[in-house]
Design an enzyme around this catalytic site. Structure first.
Site, PDB file in Angstrom:
ATOM      1  N   ARG A   1      35.366 -33.332  39.069  1.00  0.00           N
ATOM      2  CA  ARG A   1      35.541 -32.149  38.697  1.00  0.00           C
ATOM      3  C   ARG A   1      36.543 -31.908  40.091  1.00  0.00           C
ATOM      4  O   ARG A   1      37.323 -30.682  39.876  1.00  0.00           O
ATOM      5  CB  ARG A   1      34.774 -31.111  38.534  1.00  0.00           C
ATOM      6  CG  ARG A   1      33.688 -31.241  37.612  1.00  0.00           C
ATOM      7  CD  ARG A   1      34.064 -30.835  36.261  1.00  0.00           C
ATOM      8  NE  ARG A   1      33.223 -31.210  35.131  1.00  0.00           N
ATOM      9  CZ  ARG A   1      32.175 -30.102  34.498  1.00  0.00           C
ATOM     10  NH1 ARG A   1      32.722 -29.011  34.859  1.00  0.00           N
ATOM     11  NH2 ARG A   1      31.358 -30.545  33.559  1.00  0.00           N
ATOM     12  N   SER A   2      36.809 -32.509  40.960  1.00  0.00           N
ATOM     13  CA  SER A   2      37.428 -32.142  42.295  1.00  0.00           C
ATOM     14  C   SER A   2      38.777 -31.791  41.799  1.00  0.00           C
ATOM     15  O   SER A   2      39.565 -30.871  42.473  1.00  0.00           O
ATOM     16  CB  SER A   2      37.253 -33.096  43.386  1.00  0.00           C
ATOM     17  OG  SER A   2      35.836 -33.066  43.763  1.00  0.00           O
TER      18      SER A   2
ATOM     19  N   LYS B   1      30.027 -42.573  50.298  1.00  0.00           N
ATOM     20  CA  LYS B   1      29.729 -41.679  51.456  1.00  0.00           C
ATOM     21  C   LYS B   1      29.037 -42.066  52.539  1.00  0.00           C
ATOM     22  O   LYS B   1      29.592 -41.344  53.713  1.00  0.00           O
ATOM     23  CB  LYS B   1      28.839 -40.508  50.703  1.00  0.00           C
ATOM     24  CG  LYS B   1      29.448 -39.755  49.656  1.00  0.00           C
ATOM     25  CD  LYS B   1      28.471 -38.673  48.864  1.00  0.00           C
ATOM     26  CE  LYS B   1      28.894 -37.309  48.852  1.00  0.00           C
ATOM     27  NZ  LYS B   1      28.057 -36.404  48.546  1.00  0.00           N
TER      28      LYS B   1
ATOM     29  N   ASP C   1      28.493 -30.710  52.390  1.00  0.00           N
ATOM     30  CA  ASP C   1      27.593 -30.579  50.986  1.00  0.00           C
ATOM     31  C   ASP C   1      26.451 -29.483  51.587  1.00  0.00           C
ATOM     32  O   ASP C   1      26.152 -28.551  50.903  1.00  0.00           O
ATOM     33  CB  ASP C   1      26.835 -31.881  50.828  1.00  0.00           C
ATOM     34  CG  ASP C   1      27.618 -32.691  49.933  1.00  0.00           C
ATOM     35  OD1 ASP C   1      28.484 -32.044  49.472  1.00  0.00           O
ATOM     36  OD2 ASP C   1      27.481 -34.100  49.936  1.00  0.00           O
TER      37      ASP C   1
ATOM     38  N   GLY D   1      17.103 -38.234  47.997  1.00  0.00           N
ATOM     39  CA  GLY D   1      18.490 -38.888  47.879  1.00  0.00           C
ATOM     40  C   GLY D   1      19.377 -38.316  48.739  1.00  0.00           C
ATOM     41  O   GLY D   1      19.136 -37.606  49.731  1.00  0.00           O
ATOM     42  N   GLY D   2      20.617 -38.813  48.561  1.00  0.00           N
ATOM     43  CA  GLY D   2      21.831 -38.283  49.758  1.00  0.00           C
ATOM     44  C   GLY D   2      22.166 -36.881  49.527  1.00  0.00           C
ATOM     45  O   GLY D   2      22.172 -36.390  50.657  1.00  0.00           O
TER      46      GLY D   2
HETATM   47  P1  ATR Z   1      21.937 -38.333  45.119  1.00  0.00           P
HETATM   48  O1  ATR Z   1      22.502 -38.996  46.168  1.00  0.00           O
HETATM   49  O2  ATR Z   1      22.701 -37.558  44.279  1.00  0.00           O
HETATM   50  O3  ATR Z   1      20.550 -37.517  45.664  1.00  0.00           O
HETATM   51  P2  ATR Z   1      20.014 -40.576  44.401  1.00  0.00           P
HETATM   52  O4  ATR Z   1      20.384 -41.073  45.738  1.00  0.00           O
HETATM   53  O5  ATR Z   1      20.117 -41.551  43.463  1.00  0.00           O
HETATM   54  O6  ATR Z   1      21.402 -39.511  44.121  1.00  0.00           O
HETATM   55  O7  ATR Z   1      18.787 -39.441  44.307  1.00  0.00           O
HETATM   56  C1  ATR Z   1      18.465 -39.249  43.182  1.00  0.00           C
HETATM   57  C2  ATR Z   1      16.894 -38.429  43.058  1.00  0.00           C
HETATM   58  O8  ATR Z   1      16.698 -38.134  41.905  1.00  0.00           O
HETATM   59  C3  ATR Z   1      15.980 -39.069  44.024  1.00  0.00           C
HETATM   60  O9  ATR Z   1      15.170 -38.418  44.621  1.00  0.00           O
HETATM   61  C4  ATR Z   1      15.315 -39.716  42.780  1.00  0.00           C
HETATM   62  O10 ATR Z   1      14.123 -40.266  42.988  1.00  0.00           O
HETATM   63  P3  ATR Z   1      13.693 -41.877  43.701  1.00  0.00           P
HETATM   64  O11 ATR Z   1      13.883 -41.646  45.007  1.00  0.00           O
HETATM   65  O12 ATR Z   1      12.292 -41.964  43.246  1.00  0.00           O
HETATM   66  O13 ATR Z   1      14.449 -42.516  42.769  1.00  0.00           O
HETATM   67  C5  ATR Z   1      15.210 -38.833  41.721  1.00  0.00           C
HETATM   68  N1  ATR Z   1      15.014 -39.062  40.328  1.00  0.00           N
HETATM   69  C6  ATR Z   1      15.876 -39.857  39.678  1.00  0.00           C
HETATM   70  N2  ATR Z   1      15.473 -40.073  38.413  1.00  0.00           N
HETATM   71  C7  ATR Z   1      14.039 -39.700  38.606  1.00  0.00           C
HETATM   72  C8  ATR Z   1      12.877 -39.483  37.528  1.00  0.00           C
HETATM   73  N3  ATR Z   1      13.066 -40.004  36.513  1.00  0.00           N
HETATM   74  N4  ATR Z   1      11.712 -39.202  38.163  1.00  0.00           N
HETATM   75  C9  ATR Z   1      11.602 -38.637  39.391  1.00  0.00           C
HETATM   76  N5  ATR Z   1      12.714 -38.456  40.161  1.00  0.00           N
HETATM   77  C10 ATR Z   1      13.776 -39.056  39.687  1.00  0.00           C
END
Ligand code: ATR
Length: 277
Positions: free
Chosen positions: A19-20, A69, A106, A134-135
């Site tokens: 969307r940026s 990133k 962020d 995550g990130g």
């Molecule tokens: P971002 O950089 O946007 O944070 P990411 O690094 O892929 O993206 O992180 C996604 C987050 O959503 C993680 O904390 C992930 O948990 P895991 O480390 O266990 O993968 C969480 N997540 C995604 N799908 C999930 C699910 N079905 N149940 C629980 N946590 C989930």
């Protein structure tokens, strides 16, 4: 024409969903700036060449999204403390001599969004609970920690990722098992979901929320839908809630100011423009 047309953009892969361009496009029009903001699909193998070339083409800088990133930190000439702490950058600025400065906005975007809706909230006021590791979680934890949160409870499906955050950020971090997530909410000053759970097309967030109390501010980085199930439930309990769109808008502002020379406003008009896109 006397003014040079300024260029900026966003690099990622995929990039079509970003969307940026609408966001920066809205500001360029609003402030009458002669410039363009361009989405660019860039493969990992081309990242170095692209970053060497963009400054030569008149780009002032770019936003960076997945999957670049982390990789851009290695290619930058200088990295801000907060980007180094987070371990990722989302905003690159090219100096006149073609050097690359990497920053991460962020975390400040996250805090600015909360400040917009709950100005009296302070990170110092009590424990913060973060779902996900995550990130996005890293950026938010760094911001909360710097803003003075006394304790940050991190809970994630994959425990090793929360443990890694504790190793990185230190004593303020308490790692909570994912199955216990619902049991650490009672005294929280803030609850934030940084997982993709609750996003359109993704699984629901199934953490039991009956332990939440009305004093807790609840926010979600998911903004499709704008009101997630988490926010709806929290609102019904009496919590003040903050949706995730504002974080996206606020993280964009520092880059726009650096590249185009005007500090842009984050307001309802911008929200509407981005939501309509
Ligand atoms: P971002 O950089 O946007 O944070 P990411 O690094 O892929 O993206 O992180 C996604 C987050 O959503 C993680 O904390 C992930 O948990 P895991 O480390 O266990 O993968 C969480 N997540 C995604 N799908 C999930 C699910 N079905 N149940 C629980 N946590 C989930």
């Amino acid at each position: 024409m006397t003014d040079k047309v300024k260029l900026a953009g966003v690099i990622g892969q995929p990039i079509a969903h970003s969307r940026s361009p609408q966001l920066h496009g809205h500001w360029l029009k609003k402030y009458g700036i002669s410039g363009h903001y361009i989405p660019m699909d860039v493969a990992q193998s081309d990242l170095k060449t692209v970053l060497e070339t963009l400054p030569k083409m008149g780009f002032q800088g770019v936003n960076v999204t997945l999957p670049h990133k982390e990789a851009v930190l290695e290619l930058a000439d200088s990295v801000t403390d907060r980007a180094a702490l987070i371990g990722a950058a989302n905003t690159l600025t090219f100096t006149a001599d073609g050097r690359i400065q990497a920053d991460n906005t962020d975390g400040v975007g996250f805090l600015a969004n909360i400040r917009d809706y709950v100005p009296e909230w302070s990170a110092k006021s009590g424990p913060c609970v973060v779902f996900g590791a995550g990130g996005a979680s890293r950026a938010i934890i760094a911001a909360l920690s710097q803003a003075g949160a006394p304790v940050i409870r991190v809970t994630n499906r994959t425990r090793a990722r929360s443990d890694a955050l504790k190793d990185h950020f230190g004593a303020k971090i308490e790692v909570i098992d994912w199955v216990q997530a619902g049991n650490v909410l009672g005294d929280a000053s803030l609850l934030v979901n940084t997982t993709s759970l609750g996003m359109q097309g993704k699984s629901a967030l199934r953490v039991p929320l009956d332990g939440l109390r009305p004093e807790t501010v609840v926010t979600d980085i998911v903004y499709t839908p704008l009101e997630t199930e988490l926010l709806r439930t929290a609102k019904a309990i009496g919590c003040r809630t903050v949706d995730g769109l504002g974080m996206l808008l606020h993280q964009a502002a520092p880059g726009f100011e650096r590249w185009f020379g005007t500090a842009p406003e984050v307001d309802m008009e911008l929200r509407k423009a981005v939501l309509a896109s």
